[in-house]
Design a protein around this motif. Structure first.
Motif, short mmCIF file in Angstrom:
data_model
loop_
_atom_site.label_atom_id
_atom_site.label_comp_id
_atom_site.label_asym_id
_atom_site.label_seq_id
_atom_site.Cartn_x
_atom_site.Cartn_y
_atom_site.Cartn_z
N PHE A 132 0.82 -1.20 0.00
CA PHE A 132 0.00 0.00 0.00
C PHE A 132 0.86 1.26 0.00
O PHE A 132 1.88 1.34 0.69
CB PHE A 132 -0.87 0.05 1.26
CG PHE A 132 -1.93 -1.03 1.29
CD1 PHE A 132 -3.09 -0.92 0.52
CD2 PHE A 132 -1.78 -2.14 2.12
CE1 PHE A 132 -4.07 -1.91 0.57
CE2 PHE A 132 -2.74 -3.13 2.16
CZ PHE A 132 -3.90 -3.01 1.39
N ASP A 133 0.36 2.24 -0.75
CA ASP A 133 0.87 3.61 -0.70
C ASP A 133 -0.07 4.33 0.28
O ASP A 133 -1.27 4.40 0.04
CB ASP A 133 0.78 4.19 -2.13
CG ASP A 133 0.76 5.71 -2.18
OD1 ASP A 133 0.90 6.36 -1.13
OD2 ASP A 133 0.60 6.23 -3.30
N ALA A 134 0.49 4.82 1.39
CA ALA A 134 -0.36 5.45 2.42
C ALA A 134 0.20 6.83 2.77
O ALA A 134 1.39 7.10 2.54
CB ALA A 134 -0.38 4.58 3.67
N PRO A 135 -0.64 7.69 3.33
CA PRO A 135 -0.10 8.98 3.79
C PRO A 135 0.91 8.74 4.90
O PRO A 135 0.76 7.80 5.69
CB PRO A 135 -1.34 9.70 4.34
CG PRO A 135 -2.52 8.95 3.83
CD PRO A 135 -2.08 7.55 3.59
N GLU A 136 1.93 9.59 4.98
CA GLU A 136 2.95 9.43 6.02
C GLU A 136 2.32 9.68 7.39
O GLU A 136 1.40 10.49 7.51
CB GLU A 136 4.06 10.47 5.78
CG GLU A 136 5.43 9.99 6.18
CD GLU A 136 6.50 10.99 5.76
OE1 GLU A 136 7.60 10.55 5.47
OE2 GLU A 136 6.21 12.19 5.72
N GLY A 137 2.77 8.96 8.41
CA GLY A 137 2.36 9.26 9.78
C GLY A 137 1.15 8.49 10.29
O GLY A 137 0.73 8.68 11.43
N VAL A 138 0.57 7.60 9.47
CA VAL A 138 -0.56 6.79 9.96
C VAL A 138 -0.09 5.95 11.15
O VAL A 138 -0.79 5.77 12.14
CB VAL A 138 -1.10 5.87 8.84
CG1 VAL A 138 -2.10 4.86 9.39
CG2 VAL A 138 -1.72 6.69 7.72
N ASP A 139 1.13 5.42 11.03
CA ASP A 139 1.73 4.62 12.11
C ASP A 139 3.23 4.89 12.08
O ASP A 139 3.84 4.85 11.01
CB ASP A 139 1.43 3.13 11.85
CG ASP A 139 1.71 2.25 13.06
OD1 ASP A 139 2.52 2.67 13.91
OD2 ASP A 139 1.15 1.15 13.14
N GLN A 140 3.83 5.18 13.23
CA GLN A 140 5.29 5.45 13.28
C GLN A 140 6.08 4.16 13.51
O GLN A 140 7.31 4.19 13.52
CB GLN A 140 5.62 6.40 14.45
CG GLN A 140 4.82 7.68 14.50
CD GLN A 140 5.24 8.65 13.40
OE1 GLN A 140 6.30 8.50 12.80
NE2 GLN A 140 4.38 9.62 13.13
N GLU A 141 5.39 3.05 13.73
CA GLU A 141 6.06 1.79 14.12
C GLU A 141 6.93 1.26 12.98
O GLU A 141 6.47 1.11 11.86
CB GLU A 141 4.98 0.75 14.49
CG GLU A 141 5.51 -0.56 15.02
CD GLU A 141 6.35 -0.38 16.27
OE1 GLU A 141 7.59 -0.35 16.11
OE2 GLU A 141 5.78 -0.26 17.37
N ALA A 142 8.20 0.98 13.28
CA ALA A 142 9.08 0.41 12.26
C ALA A 142 9.27 -1.09 12.48
O ALA A 142 9.80 -1.79 11.63
CB ALA A 142 10.43 1.10 12.30
N ARG A 143 8.83 -1.58 13.65
CA ARG A 143 8.96 -3.02 13.90
C ARG A 143 7.93 -3.77 13.07
O ARG A 143 6.91 -3.21 12.67
CB ARG A 143 8.69 -3.35 15.37
CG ARG A 143 9.62 -2.68 16.35
CD ARG A 143 9.17 -3.04 17.77
NE ARG A 143 9.92 -2.30 18.76
CZ ARG A 143 9.56 -1.10 19.23
NH1 ARG A 143 8.45 -0.51 18.79
NH2 ARG A 143 10.29 -0.49 20.13
N ILE A 144 8.18 -5.06 12.86
CA ILE A 144 7.20 -5.89 12.18
C ILE A 144 5.95 -5.98 13.06
O ILE A 144 6.05 -6.13 14.29
CB ILE A 144 7.80 -7.29 11.85
CG1 ILE A 144 6.85 -8.08 10.95
CG2 ILE A 144 8.13 -8.08 13.10
CD1 ILE A 144 7.50 -9.32 10.34
N LEU A 166 5.20 3.40 2.79
CA LEU A 166 5.02 2.09 2.14
C LEU A 166 4.71 1.04 3.19
O LEU A 166 5.49 0.82 4.12
CB LEU A 166 6.30 1.70 1.38
CG LEU A 166 6.30 0.32 0.72
CD1 LEU A 166 5.23 0.23 -0.37
CD2 LEU A 166 7.67 0.00 0.12
N LEU A 167 3.56 0.40 3.04
CA LEU A 167 3.14 -0.68 3.96
C LEU A 167 3.09 -1.99 3.18
O LEU A 167 2.48 -2.07 2.12
CB LEU A 167 1.74 -0.36 4.53
CG LEU A 167 1.09 -1.46 5.37
CD1 LEU A 167 1.87 -1.71 6.66
CD2 LEU A 167 -0.37 -1.08 5.72
N SER A 168 3.75 -3.01 3.74
CA SER A 168 3.71 -4.34 3.12
C SER A 168 2.93 -5.27 4.05
O SER A 168 3.14 -5.26 5.27
CB SER A 168 5.15 -4.84 2.95
OG SER A 168 5.26 -6.18 3.29
N VAL A 169 2.02 -6.06 3.49
CA VAL A 169 1.21 -6.98 4.30
C VAL A 169 1.37 -8.40 3.77
O VAL A 169 1.31 -8.63 2.56
CB VAL A 169 -0.29 -6.58 4.24
CG1 VAL A 169 -1.15 -7.58 5.00
CG2 VAL A 169 -0.51 -5.17 4.78
#
Ligand SMILES: Cc1cc2nc3c(=O)[nH]c(=O)nc-3n(C[C@H](O)[C@H](O)[C@H](O)COP(=O)(O)OP(=O)(O)OC[C@H]3O[C@@H](n4cnc5c(N)ncnc54)[C@H](O)[C@@H]3O)c2cc1C
Length: 422
Positions: free
Chosen positions: A276-288, A316-319
């Motif tokens: 997914f292409d998402a707006p920046e700042g939805v989630d700051q978590e860098a951990r899996i 960039l979000l990968s699921v």
């Protein structure tokens, strides 16, 4: 035959083939790599999509892999180190688990009743110590059992299995059942403890690109058959035959079986990946982020660890959704609705960049798998096998298989050269 004049064809430019070619090239051998696809890397490739850098399936590099250290070495490939912990997502919120010595939040959540009980924390210490202190080779030997049976002997509670071990190692082995060999499990855990996890700058595809530097690689060269006669090996491409002193078959296991008739491990583990292409700042978590498998097994905001994978202002979000039975459209819809439970209506602003199903990411590695691995010797004179099929389905397995085949060829050539006085 002198070693200088030895000519070798390597079939397949995945990690196994590139590792073999790299070692042979660096030893002064004349090597050409024949690759059926339109680029190097095999299962480890990255693409640009709408300004985002997307890998072909989510995977990470363990820099402690011995073959990676030998072939690339420290500083040989710029890496972005990933956080050592994981964030467990559940209805009540997020709990951080990980190495308390490296991750401050994991230290804070050390005795987190949502995932690990106090007794489980002690068990984690015992597990980590036993894997860390054992000689590396011993982790891959001895009686085998499933990873689940091995972990149960430590006494971990059900929550630890459901909320951490199944999704975390399910994401690595593409199997939440923990039915993978305990030997393989212990080896990966050791690699993680020793060197953490990383992504090369430029995506996972930068790893094969680095190995391929300076090599002679012919793309879109699909090998149809191989024959050996009179000390030379002939490789048949579409409408063309090429000969060499030696050939290394470094294709995927099924193609190696077709070309050589060798036995290879059976069964595939695959997954569907949604980007997914998402707006920046939805989630700051860098951990899996670890999910419940309905359908999200894990997800990662890759741009929170490596800004270079997304355009400015975007994330960039990968699921990862394990298994490959479901239709991609159905998977995407189910992923969006699971993400809504995490992020609410913000998900409406997410744009799907890609949905990719990878049926054979790894082969199944149940207990006893090591006895089923193929030999690098093929039965065809002058032809060697280098593939994850000979050492294990992993980046380390593929790289080590390439090193092994190259070493065998060099040794063989030296022995022949000495016998002939060349
Ligand atoms: C989504 C995913 C997640 C993964 N996760 C991890 C992980 O977390 N950790 C880990 O260690 N490993 C992981 N792996 C596994 C690891 O990437 C593979 O085990 C490894 O890359 C296999 O390399 P290989 O060279 O043996 O085979 P391949 O990468 O399959 O390369 C074979 C090459 O041969 C070429 N070829 C095939 N037939 C022919 C022919 N007839 N003529 C010419 N060329 C041919 C193919 O096009 C391909 O380029 C993952 C893999 C995937 C896809």
């Amino acid at each position: 035959m002198s070693q200088e004049r030895l000519s070798v064809l390597v079939i397949g430019a995945g990690l196994a083939g590139l590792a073999a070619a790299r070692v042979l090239h660096d030893a002064g051998t004349e090597v050409r790599v024949l690759e059926a696809g339109d680029g190097v890397g095999g299962r480890v490739r990255s693409d640009r999509v709408d300004g985002f850098l997307i890998d072909r399936g989510f995977q990470v590099l363990f820099p402690a892999y011995p073959s990676y250290r030998r072939l690339i070495g420290r500083g040989g490939l710029p890496l972005v180190m990933l956080p050592s912990g994981a964030a467990v997502r559940q209805a009540g919120g997020t709990s951080v688990v990980g190495d308390p010595f490296r991750d401050r939040d994991a230290r804070r959540d050390l005795i987190n009743r949502d995932v690990f009980s106090a007794a489980d924390v002690m068990r984690l210490g015992a597990l980590a110590a036993s894997v860390r202190l054992a000689p590396l080779a011993s982790l891959l030997t001895g009686p085998d059992e499933t990873a689940e049976a091995y972990l149960r002997r430590f006494g971990f509670g059900e929550r630890a299995f459901e909320r951490f071990f199944r999704p975390f190692f399910g994401g690595i082995f593409l199997d939440r059942s923990l039915g993978t060999s305990a030997r393989v499990f212990r080896y990966y855990l050791r690699m993680l403890i020793e060197g953490g996890a990383a992504r090369p700058v430029g995506g996972m595809g930068a790893l094969p690109a680095r190995l391929a530097q300076g090599l002679d690689v012919m793309l879109q060269a699909n090998v149809r058959s191989i024959s050996a006669d009179g000390g030379r090996v002939t490789v048949n491409l579409d409408g063309e035959a090429v000969t060499a002193d030696r050939v290394v078959v470094a294709t995927d296991p099924a193609e190696a079986q077709r070309l050589l008739g060798v036995g290879v491990p059976k069964g595939s583990k695959g997954a569907t990946y949604v980007w997914f292409d998402a707006p920046e700042g939805v989630d700051q978590e860098a951990r899996i982020l670890l999910g419940d498998g309905k359908p999200i097994n894990d997800a990662t905001w890759i741009s929170n660890a490596d800004k270079g994978v997304a355009p400015a202002g975007r994330a960039l979000l990968s699921v990862t959704v394990l298994g490959t039975e479901r239709d991609e459209g159905e998977v995407e819809t189910a992923v969006r609705s699971a993400l809504e439970a995490w992020y609410g209506e913000q998900v409406n602003a997410f744009k799907t960049l890609a949905v990719r199903t990878i049926p054979h990411a790894q082969f199944a590695q149940p207990p006893g798998i090591h006895g089923l691995l193929a030999s690098p010797q093929t039965g065809l004179p002058g032809v060697w096998l280098a593939s994850e099929a000979t050492r294990g389905s992993s980046i380390q397995g593929a790289l080590a298989s390439g090193e092994q085949a190259a070493a065998a060829i060099l040794q063989d050539a030296n022995v022949l050269g000495r016998a002939r006085g060349t």
